[in-house]
Motif scaffolding. Sequence first.
Motif, PDB file in Angstrom:
ATOM      1  N   ASP A  65       0.892  -1.237  -0.078  1.00 23.08           N
ATOM      2  CA  ASP A  65      -0.052   0.054   0.065  1.00 23.08           C
ATOM      3  C   ASP A  65       0.801   1.434   0.121  1.00 23.08           C
ATOM      4  N   SER A  83     -11.641   2.513   3.405  1.00 23.64           N
ATOM      5  CA  SER A  83     -12.549   1.566   4.117  1.00 23.64           C
ATOM      6  C   SER A  83     -12.497   1.803   5.534  1.00 23.64           C
ATOM      7  N   SER A 143     -21.355   4.273   8.121  1.00 19.30           N
ATOM      8  CA  SER A 143     -22.814   3.567   8.312  1.00 19.30           C
ATOM      9  C   SER A 143     -23.094   2.137   8.437  1.00 19.30           C
ATOM     10  N   GLY A 144     -22.229   1.338   7.754  1.00 15.39           N
ATOM     11  CA  GLY A 144     -22.145  -0.081   7.748  1.00 15.39           C
ATOM     12  C   GLY A 144     -22.203  -0.848   6.441  1.00 15.39           C
ATOM     13  N   VAL A 153       2.821   0.796  -6.011  1.00 18.12           N
ATOM     14  CA  VAL A 153       2.755   0.053  -7.090  1.00 18.12           C
ATOM     15  C   VAL A 153       2.830   0.947  -8.417  1.00 18.12           C
ATOM     16  N   SER A 202      -5.340   4.909  -9.421  1.00 21.30           N
ATOM     17  CA  SER A 202      -4.425   3.933  -9.928  1.00 21.30           C
ATOM     18  C   SER A 202      -4.888   3.261 -11.336  1.00 21.30           C
ATOM     19  N   GLU A 206     -13.822  -0.714  -4.936  1.00 20.48           N
ATOM     20  CA  GLU A 206     -14.021   0.692  -5.756  1.00 20.48           C
ATOM     21  C   GLU A 206     -13.454   0.561  -7.004  1.00 20.48           C
ATOM     22  N   SER A 240     -20.743  -0.789  -0.682  1.00 17.23           N
ATOM     23  CA  SER A 240     -19.509  -0.648  -0.871  1.00 17.23           C
ATOM     24  C   SER A 240     -18.802  -1.847  -0.094  1.00 17.23           C
ATOM     25  N   LEU A 241     -18.897  -1.615   1.269  1.00 21.05           N
ATOM     26  CA  LEU A 241     -18.100  -2.618   2.183  1.00 21.05           C
ATOM     27  C   LEU A 241     -18.494  -3.970   1.785  1.00 21.05           C
TER      28      LEU A 241
END
Length: 479
Positions: free
Chosen positions: A37, A46, A51-52, A172, A237, A442, A457-458
């Motif tokens: 990373d 993340s 909200s969950g 990267v 990226s 994402e 998304s999670l």
Amino acid sequence: MTQSVVSKPVIVVGSGLAGLSAAYEALKAGASVRMLDRAPKPGGNSIKASSGINGAGTPYQRAAGIAQDDLFFADTVRSAGRRFREAAETGESPVVDREALITKLTSQSAGAVGWLADEFGIDLTVVATLGGHSLARTHRGAKSTPGFAIVSAILQKLGESDKFQLINSAEVLSLNVDGENEAVTGVRYTHEGQTRDLEGSVVFAAGGFAGDASGLMAKYRPDLVGYPSTNDERPGSHHILEAVGAVFVDMDSVQIHPTGFVDPKDPEARYKFLAAEALRGEGGILLNHRGQRFVNELETRAHVSDAIQKLSQSQAYTQSRQWDVTLVLDPGASEAAQSHLGFYIFKGLMEKKKIKDLEPDIIESIDKYAAAVKSGQDAEFSRKSFGHWTLAPGEENREQEICVGKVTPITHFTMGGAAFNTETQVLTKDKTPIVGLWAAGEITGGIHGDNRLGGSSLLECVVFGREAGLQASKATIRK
Ligand code: FAD
Ligand code: SIN
């Protein structure tokens, strides 16, 4: 007896939830994992999730009185809007199979929530109704915010394995390709001033481009460049995938979240804290510059953001495009959103006020809404779920304390990204999977169409991240 010989690692690019989920599954399958990373700390966007995570058919929904939830697929399709409809209507064979991706996302959602709860002991017992959802299905814990709870629990478990290595501040630069077979064979990255090559199958989980205002945002949505954002400045990226032939879909579908906090101390800051959608889910309402409600606060994000942008833009700001909207939580909603409010109040983004001290227009709107909740009918805007709003209308509420804060629409999430399939293989324009390369989170496109539902998304990070880790590990372990 077959013996597993681990030849090369699974290389995971990005330590957000998609990367972490991939890493965990790859390790479980017997591979070793090298996670890179470029940020100095893990977690990406993340870790900020507030909200969950969505799950349909979970035990936590049942505990909250929702016996059955078979509406998640339909809600997701409705929210995806024209992108999904056009694909279905034209009968064309698009690069991404949207229906298959949404089917996988929604049908594996209860499993994803269960995986986080059972494998890592994460508390996801609270369920709320976010915008565009027919039912309460967004899960979080009672005490800490979901992004932090999830990312830290997975990182801790990964850290227990000597086959897992996370290198931060490692950017990267490109994917290495075997020219003859056109397969991805690893990555080139920089770390501590040195450029290195690493061989292995690659899971690309480098996140979206909402923070890339002067790059990809300016390219695909120049009209949004003046908006503030929940994403801090960070270049996309995507070019790294493009260089090996990946094709991109829906790149101009950028999500504007309706409620970023306007910090009174720095009202024009480009980077803003998010006023979590859960605040509206738990009962919060929105008022315009005249102190009146103007929308069903639990419509889809696209709908609520559009409604705000139809109001007159605030002239108070010269550097950025902002609107003057007030978020109000009554005592019931405030109690239910306690785990969030402490932070927002500490940061000066929300404040407690007695009703008697508010502007008369605001008091009138609050009374009107409280009367609607009492009657069970929001005749004005057809809101169906009132969350935990308990405030009664009329003079007797004047000494009660409510929470208020100023909010404005902000760029938040990019629906578009690399075309991929349900096995998370990255696709070229003729739908050929690129050998040796998987993607999740994402950075990928096609699942959410025009508008992602809050909490999905999670979910995509877990569902597709796990799949990517599994697939990449299969390719790297010789039997
Ligand atoms: P990220 O978590 O963004 O991680 C990507 C990582 O890749 C980053 O750490 C980045 O440094 C790294 N990276 C990028 N390029 C390179 C490179 N070239 N080399 C090395 N590393 C690289 N979604 C929900 O479902 N529910 C929520 O409650 C929710 N709340 C949110 C609140 C906020 C404030 C924000 C900003 C988003 C929220 N979202 C929520 C959206 C969700 O958090 C993100 O979309 C999702 O977490 C993205 O995960 P990811 O793993 O794909 O990417
Ligand atoms: C929020 O907390 O409002 C963000 C949820 C999401 O982006 O899914």
